[in-house]
Write an enzyme that holds these catalytic residues in place. Sequence first.
Site, short mmCIF file in Angstrom:
data_model
loop_
_atom_site.label_atom_id
_atom_site.label_comp_id
_atom_site.label_asym_id
_atom_site.label_seq_id
_atom_site.Cartn_x
_atom_site.Cartn_y
_atom_site.Cartn_z
N ASP A 134 -4.22 0.63 -3.00
CA ASP A 134 -2.95 0.19 -2.46
C ASP A 134 -2.68 1.35 -1.24
OD1 ASP A 134 -0.57 -1.19 -1.50
OD2 ASP A 134 0.43 -1.20 -3.31
C1 BGC Z 1 2.00 -2.93 -0.88
C2 BGC Z 1 0.87 -3.89 -0.65
C3 BGC Z 1 0.36 -4.25 0.80
C4 BGC Z 1 0.31 -2.89 1.54
C5 BGC Z 1 -0.21 -2.90 2.83
C6 BGC Z 1 1.48 -1.67 -0.03
O1 BGC Z 1 2.70 -1.00 0.22
O2 BGC Z 1 2.15 -2.30 -2.21
O3 BGC Z 1 0.94 -4.95 -1.35
O4 BGC Z 1 -0.67 -5.09 0.94
O5 BGC Z 1 1.19 -1.99 1.25
O6 BGC Z 1 0.92 -3.56 3.61
#
Ligand code: BGC
Length: 755
Positions: free
Chosen positions: A264
Amino acid sequence: MKQILSLFVVGLVSLSPLQAQEKPVYLDETKPVEQRIDDALARMTLDEKIAVIHAQSKFSSPGVKRLGFPDLWTDDGPHGVRPDVLWDEWVQAGQSNDSCVAFPALTCLAATWNPSLARLYGESLGEEALYRGKNVILGPGVNIYRTPLGGRNFEYMGEDPLLASRMVVPYVQGLQSKGVAACVKHYAMNNDEEYRHQVNVIISDRALHEIYLPAFRAAVQEGGAWAVMGAYNIYQNQHNCHNDKMLNQILKKDWGFDGVVISDWGGCHDTDEAVKNGLDLEFGSWTNGLSEGASNAYDMYYLAESYKKAIREGKFSTKELDEKVRRVLRLFYRTTMQRNKPFGFLCSESHYDAALKIAQEGIVLLKNDVLKGSKNPLLPIDLSSTKRILVVGENAIKMMTVGGGSSSLKVQKEILPLDGIRTRFAGIDIDYARGYVGDTIQSYDGVTVGRSLYDIRLQAELTAEAVAKAREADVVIFVGGLNKSDYQDCEGHDRKTYGLPYAQNEVIEAILKVNPRLVYVNVSGNGAELPWLAKVTAVVQAWFIGSEAGEAIASVLAGDVNPSGKLPFTWYASLDQCGAHALGTYPGTWREGHQIIDEEYKEDIFVGYRWIDKVNSEKRKVKSGPLFPFGHGLSYTTFSLGKLAADKKQLSMDDKITFTIPVTNTGSVAGAETVQLYIHDQKSSVVRPVKELKAFRKVFLQPGETQHVSMTIDRSALSFYDEATGQWKAESGKFDALVGTSSAQLPARLTFELR
Ligand code: BGC
């Protein structure tokens, strides 16, 4: 001339076999992919290998230019294709070709209980992603709805592992059928947002495997997901983005996952762990490339220079690196290097149709009573006797496709509820009263909200206006619920309370005093306290349903569409009906130093209806049942279930058993019913939930029509996760099949035996 031509032909003829021979294996589409991967790997330098395992911008990672592998582009996910941001920043890039169709949030998709719509969802989203040049969609999310305070529940598929599993598989398959990878997230136990980087989840193996992992497993093993996103939180004191047990043992070894584990964004914290514990591709670590880490900050990623240095110094061999690169190359072959994929298109009629259909099938009619003195239930709205409709509430005029965090979109179109109602009920006098002022922010992440929500009137004035107009209306439609601002249905935090925000309760109570003909339309991805519920005649759960929201809601209110959604979670009356809150395990206990918060899932496997059943079976004092049980949803028609039959009374361990029940539409309009099969284990060596959902089928029936619905299960539906052996185990003995139309309406029952 003839001579020149023939020379040319000779040249061609003599060149072609040579060229064919020289075509490198990694580019030769006739060769098996694994062979091509070996060949590509053998040609890559250390620098090239290091480059492909970490980001080069906010959402892209490099390919291998020298060898002709294009860059890999990821994007959120999961409800539409997120607008482009600048290379190094979260700020909008300001493109003019990145407006998309917003599909309904995944809670709504789950509420359709219709796997074929999940397939349609995935395919449509895949086509939008292709047009936008995205190779990986960061979604779908299948974290379990453990607490109704969870800020991102709207992005997930509810509380039940079987329902989420059945819905995630076709989504993944549909998306990937277009040559776009699904990145199933957030693996795992990211069940609430508060302190999401610091939460250390303490959980039994049984709860992990029975509740929190099945949907991920199904996405990987049945759906064939090409990527999985590690979660932010911590498990057994290791971050989930580089967690040996979660990634190496369970995901890769036990489940045979051959795709890429993507961190993530900012979820990677340590080079050694990232190298050894199964992370393949690092994204979103601290840099913005400008004010912070201006000189190619991507080199400072945990899987960048520091890893390369460690290899050069002999701390690591290239074993782990080659394994990561192999997986990344496999992803390239599945996506960027796949030449047979279609071109895709954006904002097509077919995508809007898909969004509308999913929205209409996901809307849940929670309550629809007959008012004293009337002949019929309040819904659908009787067009012949209705002259004046009053719409109240901020959510009737608020865009919901923006906000909420990373799933926020820039849409080409979003039909607001008030506009949808005005269009559908043209000819009837439609008035509007704001009722309350909640969140008036005009833009989110650089995307501007269409209509001004600015309103400085005092609450007393707003209430008075709504009440005065309600007096004159034949029907009042209150469109309220939550929104996507901070501390509501929004990433990064959880809700602070279970109640409805702003002055909604007060306004509803005031309107009810002058007009009981009130339909409450709730927009949210979570349940909420509804203290006035007994006094309200009709309640509709409308979710965040994207581009076609207003049209979908109006079509249900008017009866053009007969609602058929079913709740994918238990709608508690109050927080203490939810296991996590009843046991005081949320949000957890800070360790000394306030760096890590331990959150023990003390309710164990008893999540959602499993907890309600447990409490009821123990005859502890529960105030009352939930407001609406898991699997609940009404229709404008009525259904009756006939006698449940099974094709056998006993089954052996390798056998299957099929249950069949006739379902009849006993009303006067066409409609759909979802027949649900739950299993109760009569006797077990371990404590088991009173019942668990094991199969379901949605059937569409004309008035008077009967269909025989069959559902087949095998011993896996009778098994529990045995902590002693680390295996699923089915014990012989008697089980009951309970069949009905919600977790609390299971009139048909049959006992059978596993031998
Ligand atoms: C989120 C993800 C997301 C990623 C990219 C993160 O903060 O938890 O779900 O895909 O950001 O935007």
